[in-house]
Motif scaffolding. Structure first.
Motif, short mmCIF file in Angstrom:
data_model
loop_
_atom_site.label_atom_id
_atom_site.label_comp_id
_atom_site.label_asym_id
_atom_site.label_seq_id
_atom_site.Cartn_x
_atom_site.Cartn_y
_atom_site.Cartn_z
N UNK A 1 11.10 4.50 -3.99
CA UNK A 1 11.24 5.23 -5.25
C UNK A 1 12.03 4.36 -6.23
N UNK A 2 12.03 4.74 -7.50
CA UNK A 2 12.75 3.95 -8.50
C UNK A 2 14.25 3.92 -8.20
N UNK A 3 14.81 5.02 -7.69
CA UNK A 3 16.23 5.04 -7.31
C UNK A 3 16.50 4.11 -6.13
N UNK A 4 15.59 4.08 -5.17
CA UNK A 4 15.75 3.19 -4.02
C UNK A 4 15.67 1.73 -4.44
N UNK A 5 14.78 1.41 -5.37
CA UNK A 5 14.66 0.04 -5.88
C UNK A 5 15.95 -0.36 -6.59
N UNK A 6 16.47 0.55 -7.41
CA UNK A 6 17.72 0.26 -8.13
C UNK A 6 18.88 0.06 -7.14
N UNK A 7 18.97 0.90 -6.14
CA UNK A 7 20.02 0.76 -5.12
C UNK A 7 19.88 -0.57 -4.37
N UNK A 8 18.65 -0.93 -4.03
CA UNK A 8 18.40 -2.18 -3.31
C UNK A 8 18.81 -3.37 -4.18
N UNK B 1 19.97 -5.34 2.72
CA UNK B 1 19.10 -5.27 1.54
C UNK B 1 18.19 -6.50 1.39
N UNK B 2 18.45 -7.55 2.16
CA UNK B 2 17.62 -8.76 2.06
C UNK B 2 16.44 -8.74 3.03
N UNK B 3 16.31 -7.67 3.80
CA UNK B 3 15.20 -7.56 4.74
C UNK B 3 14.09 -6.69 4.17
N UNK B 4 12.86 -7.03 4.52
CA UNK B 4 11.68 -6.29 4.10
C UNK B 4 11.15 -5.54 5.32
N UNK B 5 10.90 -4.25 5.15
CA UNK B 5 10.46 -3.41 6.26
C UNK B 5 9.00 -3.01 6.08
N UNK B 6 8.29 -2.80 7.20
CA UNK B 6 6.90 -2.36 7.13
C UNK B 6 6.83 -0.84 7.26
N UNK B 7 5.62 -0.31 7.39
CA UNK B 7 5.39 1.14 7.45
C UNK B 7 6.12 1.76 8.64
N UNK B 8 6.22 1.03 9.75
CA UNK B 8 6.86 1.53 10.97
C UNK B 8 8.37 1.35 10.95
N UNK B 9 8.92 0.93 9.79
CA UNK B 9 10.35 0.73 9.60
C UNK B 9 10.91 -0.41 10.47
N UNK B 10 10.03 -1.36 10.80
CA UNK B 10 10.51 -2.55 11.50
C UNK B 10 10.52 -3.72 10.51
N UNK B 11 11.33 -4.71 10.77
CA UNK B 11 11.51 -5.83 9.85
C UNK B 11 10.27 -6.70 9.86
N UNK B 12 9.73 -6.97 8.66
CA UNK B 12 8.57 -7.86 8.56
C UNK B 12 8.96 -9.23 8.02
N UNK B 13 10.20 -9.39 7.59
CA UNK B 13 10.67 -10.68 7.09
C UNK B 13 11.87 -10.50 6.17
N UNK C 1 5.54 -6.95 -1.88
CA UNK C 1 4.95 -6.03 -2.86
C UNK C 1 4.70 -4.66 -2.24
N UNK C 2 4.15 -4.63 -1.02
CA UNK C 2 3.89 -3.35 -0.34
C UNK C 2 5.20 -2.59 -0.13
N UNK C 3 6.22 -3.30 0.30
CA UNK C 3 7.50 -2.66 0.57
C UNK C 3 8.13 -2.10 -0.71
N UNK C 4 8.14 -2.89 -1.77
CA UNK C 4 8.75 -2.44 -3.03
C UNK C 4 8.00 -1.25 -3.62
#
Length: 156
Positions: A95-102, A134-146, A88-91
């Motif tokens: 932006x709406x364009x980034x969500x659509x692209x993802x 696109x299947x990875x979730x990133x945190x604030x530091x742009x590292x993979x959180x899962x 939820x934090x990542x999504x």
């Protein structure tokens, strides 16, 4: 939640097959899956070799990675599933364009069937910002959180 392979890359035909097709082949040929042995790979990175574990009274049939084989560095199968809160934090940070692209990237990745060098976009072979998996979730530091949990898609 552990990572599960519900599909695999079948190298001789350069296609993605479901585990159901492998189970059906096994049942119809007296548990003989010889054509598949050494030809099953991770459906995402196409690098990690998989093996089939037959159904027993204690568990259903499944695919697992051969221990001496490894996934590509940015393959989502290297990561545990991300928590709902981190997703939820990542999504919400996109932006709406980034969500659509993802979403478009995820749909493309999950629905691909035939894999060739000309048509395959392999997100797992690079860590560059232009080709994030696109299947990875990133945190604030742009590292993979899962990784995002995947569900089996049945296409009509």
């Amino acid at each position: 939640m552990s990572r599960v392979f519900d599909k695999f890359y079948f190298k001789p035909k350069q296609t993605i097959l479901s585990i159901d097709s492998l189970i059906n082949a096994s049942r119809s040929h007296d548990e003989n899956i010889a054509p598949f042995i050494n030809n099953m790979f991770c459906p995402e990175c196409l690098q990690a070799q998989l093996t089939f574990c037959h159904e027993t009274s204690k568990h259903k049939a499944y695919l697992k990675r051969i221990p001496s084989s490894s996934h590509a560095p940015n393959c989502s199968y290297n990561y545990k599933y991300a928590s709902n809160s981190s997703i939820k934090k990542y999504i919400t940070s996109l932006s709406s364009n980034q969500v659509e692209d993802k979403l478009n990237s995820i749909l493309h990745l999950l629905t691909r069937k035939n894999i060739t060098s000309n048509t395959s976009t392999n997100y797992s072979k690079t860590n560059s910002n232009n080709h994030k998996n696109p299947l990875l979730v990133y945190d604030i530091n742009n590292s993979v959180s899962g990784a995002l949990p995947q569900k089996k898609l049945i296409l009509i």
